[in-house]
Each structure stands twice: as structure tokens, then as C-alpha cells.
Design a protein around this motif. Structure first.
Motif, PDB file in Angstrom:
ATOM      1  N   GLN A 143     -42.385   3.371   1.924  1.00 14.53           N
ATOM      2  CA  GLN A 143     -43.048   2.200   1.344  1.00 14.53           C
ATOM      3  C   GLN A 143     -43.671   2.553  -0.004  1.00 14.53           C
ATOM      4  O   GLN A 143     -43.551   1.793  -0.966  1.00 14.53           O
ATOM      5  CB  GLN A 143     -44.117   1.656   2.296  1.00 14.53           C
ATOM      6  N   VAL A 144     -44.313   3.697  -0.072  1.00 14.30           N
ATOM      7  CA  VAL A 144     -44.934   4.135  -1.329  1.00 14.30           C
ATOM      8  C   VAL A 144     -43.865   4.377  -2.390  1.00 14.30           C
ATOM      9  O   VAL A 144     -44.000   3.929  -3.534  1.00 14.30           O
ATOM     10  CB  VAL A 144     -45.807   5.397  -1.107  1.00 14.30           C
ATOM     11  N   THR A 145     -42.776   5.079  -2.026  1.00 19.58           N
ATOM     12  CA  THR A 145     -41.734   5.348  -3.023  1.00 19.58           C
ATOM     13  C   THR A 145     -41.027   4.069  -3.455  1.00 19.58           C
ATOM     14  O   THR A 145     -40.701   3.917  -4.631  1.00 19.58           O
ATOM     15  CB  THR A 145     -40.707   6.384  -2.515  1.00 19.58           C
ATOM     16  N   ASN A 146     -40.822   3.129  -2.541  1.00 18.50           N
ATOM     17  CA  ASN A 146     -40.186   1.859  -2.904  1.00 18.50           C
ATOM     18  C   ASN A 146     -41.074   1.037  -3.833  1.00 18.50           C
ATOM     19  O   ASN A 146     -40.596   0.443  -4.799  1.00 18.50           O
ATOM     20  CB  ASN A 146     -39.836   1.043  -1.658  1.00 18.50           C
ATOM     21  N   ARG A 147     -42.379   1.014  -3.549  1.00 16.53           N
ATOM     22  CA  ARG A 147     -43.307   0.275  -4.402  1.00 16.53           C
ATOM     23  C   ARG A 147     -43.381   0.914  -5.787  1.00 16.53           C
ATOM     24  O   ARG A 147     -43.407   0.233  -6.805  1.00 16.53           O
ATOM     25  CB  ARG A 147     -44.679   0.214  -3.738  1.00 16.53           C
ATOM     26  N   LEU A 148     -43.375   2.224  -5.832  1.00 14.56           N
ATOM     27  CA  LEU A 148     -43.409   2.941  -7.113  1.00 14.56           C
ATOM     28  C   LEU A 148     -42.119   2.674  -7.895  1.00 14.56           C
ATOM     29  O   LEU A 148     -42.157   2.432  -9.100  1.00 14.56           O
ATOM     30  CB  LEU A 148     -43.589   4.428  -6.888  1.00 14.56           C
ATOM     31  N   ARG A 149     -40.982   2.677  -7.203  1.00 13.62           N
ATOM     32  CA  ARG A 149     -39.707   2.392  -7.865  1.00 13.62           C
ATOM     33  C   ARG A 149     -39.735   0.992  -8.496  1.00 13.62           C
ATOM     34  O   ARG A 149     -39.332   0.809  -9.642  1.00 13.62           O
ATOM     35  CB  ARG A 149     -38.552   2.478  -6.881  1.00 13.62           C
ATOM     36  N   ALA A 150     -40.217   0.005  -7.749  1.00 16.75           N
ATOM     37  CA  ALA A 150     -40.283  -1.349  -8.275  1.00 16.75           C
ATOM     38  C   ALA A 150     -41.159  -1.414  -9.532  1.00 16.75           C
ATOM     39  O   ALA A 150     -40.824  -2.078 -10.507  1.00 16.75           O
ATOM     40  CB  ALA A 150     -40.814  -2.307  -7.202  1.00 16.75           C
ATOM     41  N   GLY A 151     -42.273  -0.691  -9.502  1.00 11.78           N
ATOM     42  CA  GLY A 151     -43.156  -0.671 -10.670  1.00 11.78           C
ATOM     43  C   GLY A 151     -42.509   0.002 -11.868  1.00 11.78           C
ATOM     44  O   GLY A 151     -42.624  -0.494 -13.004  1.00 11.78           O
ATOM     45  N   LEU A 152     -41.819   1.092 -11.641  1.00 11.25           N
ATOM     46  CA  LEU A 152     -41.151   1.788 -12.744  1.00 11.25           C
ATOM     47  C   LEU A 152     -39.995   0.960 -13.299  1.00 11.25           C
ATOM     48  O   LEU A 152     -39.801   0.898 -14.512  1.00 11.25           O
ATOM     49  CB  LEU A 152     -40.638   3.157 -12.280  1.00 11.25           C
ATOM     50  N   GLU A 153     -39.235   0.340 -12.403  1.00 15.31           N
ATOM     51  CA  GLU A 153     -38.102  -0.477 -12.869  1.00 15.31           C
ATOM     52  C   GLU A 153     -38.572  -1.694 -13.650  1.00 15.31           C
ATOM     53  O   GLU A 153     -37.863  -2.174 -14.530  1.00 15.31           O
ATOM     54  CB  GLU A 153     -37.242  -0.894 -11.677  1.00 15.31           C
TER      55      GLU A 153
END
Length: 102
Positions: A89-99
Motif C-alpha cells: 500500500q505504501v509503495t503503491n501510494r508513493l508510485r502514484a505520487g511520483l507518477e
């Protein structure tokens, strides 16, 4: 305090707690997890600070390494399935923010 709260904490500095001596007592699996968690924390700090947004592709590449765990590593790092779910969940949320910055 949850791992997520700890990772997003501005004052989180794992190395100041023991001067690095605790790493010497960890198993190889634990050291690998510790280092991955430290790298993830750095990516979170970069993404929330707004600095380094020019290197989004580099950060996404690093995040790919942290989010694509093989089954054996995931089982070793997270004996509780909820912990693995939280990591993803943390990595997916971070990915969305970076993208969103790409």
C-alpha cells in the motif's frame, strides 16, 4: 506507532538510534529488510519534500525494486500478511505520487 507513521515522520532517523550497532546483530534477511525500508523512507522524503522531482524516472526505478519482492523475500520480511499488504500500500501510494510529477 505503525510502520507507515514511522516512515512518514519528518524526524525519523534510524541510524541515530543505535549508531549502526544494531545492524551487526541482525540476520542477513533482517539487514536486507532494514536497508530496503531505509531506501523506501528516503523515497518518501524526496516525494513529499518536492525536491528532486526532476529525477522521477530514477525514483520510479528504485521504487520498482522495492515493490517487486519475490515470494521468499516477502515471506521472510513479513511473517504477517497484513505487514506485506501495508508495504505494498505504501509503495503503491508513493508510485502514484511520483507518477503525478512525471
Amino acid at each position: 506507532m505503525s510502520i507507515e507513521e514511522l516512515l512518514y515522520a519528518k524526524g525519523f532517523d534510524p541510524c541515530s538510534k543505535c549508531g549502526g550497532y544494531a545492524v551487526r546483530r541482525l540476520s542477513d534477511t533482517q539487514v536486507t529488510y532494514y536497508r530496503a525500508a531505509h531506501r523506501l523512507h528516503h523515497l518518501i522524503q524526496v516525494s513529499t519534500s518536492g525536491s528532486g522531482t526532476a529525477d522521477v524516472e530514477k525514483y520510479l526505478s528504485r521504487l520498482d525494486e522495492l515493490s517487486s519482492l519475490d515470494a521468499r523475500a516477502e515471506q521472510a520480511w513479513f511473517p504477517d500478511r497484513g505487514q506485506a499488504r501495508q508495504w505494498h500500500q505504501v509503495t503503491n501510494r508513493l508510485r502514484a505520487g511520483l507518477e503525478a510529477h512525471a
